[in-house]
Design an enzyme around this catalytic site. Structure first.
Site, PDB file in Angstrom:
ATOM      1  N   HIS A  54      70.522  60.959 -93.078  1.00  0.00           N
ATOM      2  CA  HIS A  54      70.023  60.318 -91.849  1.00  0.00           C
ATOM      3  C   HIS A  54      71.151  59.479 -91.252  1.00  0.00           C
ATOM      4  O   HIS A  54      71.008  58.258 -91.097  1.00  0.00           O
ATOM      5  CB  HIS A  54      68.797  59.430 -92.138  1.00  0.00           C
ATOM      6  CG  HIS A  54      67.524  60.212 -92.319  1.00  0.00           C
ATOM      7  ND1 HIS A  54      66.408  59.689 -92.914  1.00  0.00           N
ATOM      8  CD2 HIS A  54      67.182  61.467 -91.953  1.00  0.00           C
ATOM      9  CE1 HIS A  54      65.439  60.582 -92.935  1.00  0.00           C
ATOM     10  NE2 HIS A  54      65.896  61.674 -92.352  1.00  0.00           N
ATOM     11  N   HIS A  84      58.659  71.994 -91.942  1.00  0.00           N
ATOM     12  CA  HIS A  84      59.153  70.782 -91.271  1.00  0.00           C
ATOM     13  C   HIS A  84      60.443  71.154 -90.534  1.00  0.00           C
ATOM     14  O   HIS A  84      61.300  71.834 -91.090  1.00  0.00           O
ATOM     15  CB  HIS A  84      59.399  69.730 -92.356  1.00  0.00           C
ATOM     16  CG  HIS A  84      60.037  68.458 -91.928  1.00  0.00           C
ATOM     17  ND1 HIS A  84      59.834  67.870 -90.706  1.00  0.00           N
ATOM     18  CD2 HIS A  84      60.880  67.624 -92.598  1.00  0.00           C
ATOM     19  CE1 HIS A  84      60.521  66.739 -90.642  1.00  0.00           C
ATOM     20  NE2 HIS A  84      61.164  66.570 -91.769  1.00  0.00           N
ATOM     21  N   GLU A 132      62.974  69.255 -89.396  1.00  0.00           N
ATOM     22  CA  GLU A 132      64.197  68.454 -89.472  1.00  0.00           C
ATOM     23  C   GLU A 132      65.349  69.329 -89.975  1.00  0.00           C
ATOM     24  O   GLU A 132      65.154  70.245 -90.773  1.00  0.00           O
ATOM     25  CB  GLU A 132      63.985  67.220 -90.385  1.00  0.00           C
ATOM     26  CG  GLU A 132      65.067  66.184 -90.197  1.00  0.00           C
ATOM     27  CD  GLU A 132      64.726  64.797 -90.774  1.00  0.00           C
ATOM     28  OE1 GLU A 132      63.680  64.645 -91.426  1.00  0.00           O
ATOM     29  OE2 GLU A 132      65.538  63.877 -90.559  1.00  0.00           O
ATOM     30  N   ASP A 157      67.714  69.298 -92.028  1.00  0.00           N
ATOM     31  CA  ASP A 157      68.068  69.552 -93.434  1.00  0.00           C
ATOM     32  C   ASP A 157      67.256  70.716 -94.010  1.00  0.00           C
ATOM     33  O   ASP A 157      67.611  71.259 -95.055  1.00  0.00           O
ATOM     34  CB  ASP A 157      67.910  68.287 -94.297  1.00  0.00           C
ATOM     35  CG  ASP A 157      66.581  67.587 -94.120  1.00  0.00           C
ATOM     36  OD1 ASP A 157      66.034  67.619 -93.003  1.00  0.00           O
ATOM     37  OD2 ASP A 157      66.089  66.987 -95.094  1.00  0.00           O
ATOM     38  N   HIS A 199      56.878  63.078 -93.161  1.00  0.00           N
ATOM     39  CA  HIS A 199      57.150  61.854 -92.434  1.00  0.00           C
ATOM     40  C   HIS A 199      57.439  62.078 -90.963  1.00  0.00           C
ATOM     41  O   HIS A 199      57.795  61.117 -90.258  1.00  0.00           O
ATOM     42  CB  HIS A 199      58.342  61.127 -93.101  1.00  0.00           C
ATOM     43  CG  HIS A 199      59.647  61.869 -92.949  1.00  0.00           C
ATOM     44  ND1 HIS A 199      60.764  61.273 -92.429  1.00  0.00           N
ATOM     45  CD2 HIS A 199      60.004  63.155 -93.165  1.00  0.00           C
ATOM     46  CE1 HIS A 199      61.767  62.113 -92.375  1.00  0.00           C
ATOM     47  NE2 HIS A 199      61.335  63.258 -92.825  1.00  0.00           N
ATOM     48  N   ASP A 237      58.989  67.326 -97.718  1.00  0.00           N
ATOM     49  CA  ASP A 237      59.614  66.040 -98.061  1.00  0.00           C
ATOM     50  C   ASP A 237      58.770  65.197 -99.026  1.00  0.00           C
ATOM     51  O   ASP A 237      59.315  64.424 -99.826  1.00  0.00           O
ATOM     52  CB  ASP A 237      59.861  65.216 -96.794  1.00  0.00           C
ATOM     53  CG  ASP A 237      61.087  65.690 -96.029  1.00  0.00           C
ATOM     54  OD1 ASP A 237      62.013  66.227 -96.641  1.00  0.00           O
ATOM     55  OD2 ASP A 237      61.121  65.496 -94.791  1.00  0.00           O
ATOM     56  N   TYR A 257      63.351  56.821-102.634  1.00  0.00           N
ATOM     57  CA  TYR A 257      62.987  57.724-101.540  1.00  0.00           C
ATOM     58  C   TYR A 257      61.700  57.239-100.871  1.00  0.00           C
ATOM     59  O   TYR A 257      61.603  57.153 -99.644  1.00  0.00           O
ATOM     60  CB  TYR A 257      62.809  59.112-102.141  1.00  0.00           C
ATOM     61  CG  TYR A 257      62.557  60.251-101.202  1.00  0.00           C
ATOM     62  CD1 TYR A 257      63.604  61.038-100.728  1.00  0.00           C
ATOM     63  CD2 TYR A 257      61.263  60.607-100.833  1.00  0.00           C
ATOM     64  CE1 TYR A 257      63.365  62.126 -99.906  1.00  0.00           C
ATOM     65  CE2 TYR A 257      61.013  61.693-100.018  1.00  0.00           C
ATOM     66  CZ  TYR A 257      62.074  62.448 -99.559  1.00  0.00           C
ATOM     67  OH  TYR A 257      61.834  63.530 -98.743  1.00  0.00           O
ATOM     68  N   HIS A 311      63.295  68.369-101.631  1.00  0.00           N
ATOM     69  CA  HIS A 311      64.499  67.667-102.109  1.00  0.00           C
ATOM     70  C   HIS A 311      64.302  67.307-103.573  1.00  0.00           C
ATOM     71  O   HIS A 311      63.231  66.811-103.954  1.00  0.00           O
ATOM     72  CB  HIS A 311      64.724  66.345-101.360  1.00  0.00           C
ATOM     73  CG  HIS A 311      65.011  66.491 -99.907  1.00  0.00           C
ATOM     74  ND1 HIS A 311      66.163  67.062 -99.422  1.00  0.00           N
ATOM     75  CD2 HIS A 311      64.304  66.109 -98.814  1.00  0.00           C
ATOM     76  CE1 HIS A 311      66.147  67.028 -98.094  1.00  0.00           C
ATOM     77  NE2 HIS A 311      65.017  66.469 -97.694  1.00  0.00           N
TER      78      HIS A 311
HETATM   79 FE1  FEO Z   1      62.395  65.114 -93.048  1.00  0.00          FE
HETATM   80 FE2  FEO Z   1      64.071  66.381 -95.652  1.00  0.00          FE
HETATM   81  O1  FEO Z   1      63.653  66.162 -93.868  1.00  0.00           O
END
Ligand code: FEO
Length: 396
Positions: free
Chosen positions: A23, A79, A81, A83, A146, A165, A193, A226
């Site tokens: 981030h 998701h 995002e 990543d 999130h 996530d 996290y 992750h």
């Molecule tokens: Fe919200 Fe691992 O991206």
């Protein structure tokens, strides 16, 4: 690297050993991370999520060597995002027809990021994708866990929850499964996290956990996006999330300060010793925010009942490292925590009052008038700081 998760489900992601921030620079990743993507090979071959953009070619080439891209039938994007969606553009360039299953918000996010009108298939909670051999993927929206677009997918019969996530950690580990990881490291990274990413969404999480548990799904494996895949007692992380989402606290106090010429540092030490003398079983952590990792300090704050912040006054305000720290603390919307402030000054001395006001705006209950010391503390003022610490301990 490809690792079998269970039956016809493989991990096809990327372990990123060298990642040191996430981030932007908002999250420190001392132990790297991983971008977990999964491949289901039943009558249909379905990919769940991809990897971060720098690893796109590596990821797509590996997938091609493993199954041949022509054999892919669908992608589930839990998701948007980057990543997890970072390899989509490379993959879709080679399979532009491929259906993408995702939430309506994910369509918005993916179009906004990649400017491509792919074959989107919008799903919502309860919708299913038949993957053949009697197995189905069931989708569950995880709005604001999130991001607005987040969702989880559950594979029936294999009882795998692809949680994205949620329940993850920024933690690179070659073993990939929770029982193969170093437990102390795993526990810390999971907590860090949650503390740094999920704290503001605790109320939503409480509701969502109840909803998911009410579905009475058998969950044998939680395949996160992750860190480790939870296969050994997977519900342990759900139980931890239940505790963390309920205004979690340990018997701990964290004193966070910055200092110009050591005066405010001496106050921090004296306050900590005052707290410890009254409440010897309370864990007291003292952190110089300019010399500490901000996300590790936030993890200490997450565990604490009381946060005490200190800064000298410079330019009618606090030092900038403290300002950045308090900005982040406010963003996390902690609940049911106590706060107090202190600091040295030479002329005007506004910093402690401003820090208390800022903590209050962030939801902290301020339990003492700010402690202000003109110039450097002498022995008498150090004793006053010890007494201040004692009075804070009594408020716990
Ligand atoms: Fe919200 Fe691992 O991206």
């Amino acid at each position: 690297m490809i690792v079998n998760v269970r039956n016809n489900v493989d991990w096809v992601g990327k372990i990123d050993w060298e990642l040191r921030s996430f981030h932007g620079s908002d999250y420190s990743t001392h132990r790297g991370s991983s971008y977990n993507a999964y491949l289901i090979r039943e009558e249909k071959t379905v990919l769940i999520d991809t990897v971060w953009l720098p690893y796109a070619d590596e990821f797509v080439n590996q997938l091609d060597s493993y199954i041949g891209l022509d054999h892919l039938d669908a992608i589930v994007v839990n998701h948007g995002e980057v990543d997890h969606s970072g390899a989509l553009k490379t993959l879709m360039a080679r399979r532009p027809d491929l259906p993408i299953y995702c939430t309506a918000k994910a369509v918005d996010s993916l179009k906004g990021q990649y400017h491509s009108d792919w074959n989107f298939n919008v799903v919502k909670t309860g919708d299913v994708l038949d993957v053949g051999n009697g197995k189905q993927l069931v989708f569950v929206e995880m709005t604001m866990l999130h991001w607005p677009d987040s969702m989880a997918s559950y594979l029936t019969q294999d009882n795998i929850l692809f949680s994205n996530d949620a329940f993850g950690q920024h933690y690179a580990t070659a073993g990939l499964f929770n029982d193969l990881a170093k437990q102390e490291e795993l526990d810390y990274e999971a907590l860090k996290y949650y503390a740094n990413i999920l704290t503001p969404f605790s109320a939503i999480l409480r509701k969502k956990l109840s909803e998911v548990l009410a579905l009475n799904l058998t969950i044998d494996i939680i395949a996160t996006s992750h860190g480790v895949i939870w296969r050994d007692n997977p519900l342990q992380i759900v139980e931890k999330y239940s505790a963390w989402a309920n205004d979690y606290q340990e018997d701990q106090v964290t004193v966070v300060y910055d200092t110009m010429w050591e005066g405010t540092r001496h106050l921090a030490d004296a306050i900590a010793s005052g707290i410890a003398s009254v409440s010897p079983h309370t864990v007291v952590k003292v952190c110089n925010i300019a010399k500490s990792d901000r996300n590790d300090v936030i993890t200490e704050v997450f565990r604490s009942k009381l946060l005490v912040v200190g800064s000298p006054t410079v330019g009618n305000n606090m030092l900038s490292e403290m300002a950045a720290f308090i900005h982040f603390v406010k963003e996390l919307k902690f609940k049911k925590k106590l706060g107090a402030s202190f600091g040295c000054y030479g002329w005007t001395g506004e910093a402690p009052k401003i820090m208390s006001e800022e903590l209050e705006k962030g939801g902290f209950k301020i339990v003492a008038e700010p402690l202000r010391c003109k110039w450097n503390p002498d022995e008498a003022f150090i004793e006053q700081a010890v007494q201040f610490g004692k009075s804070l301990a009594q408020a716990l």
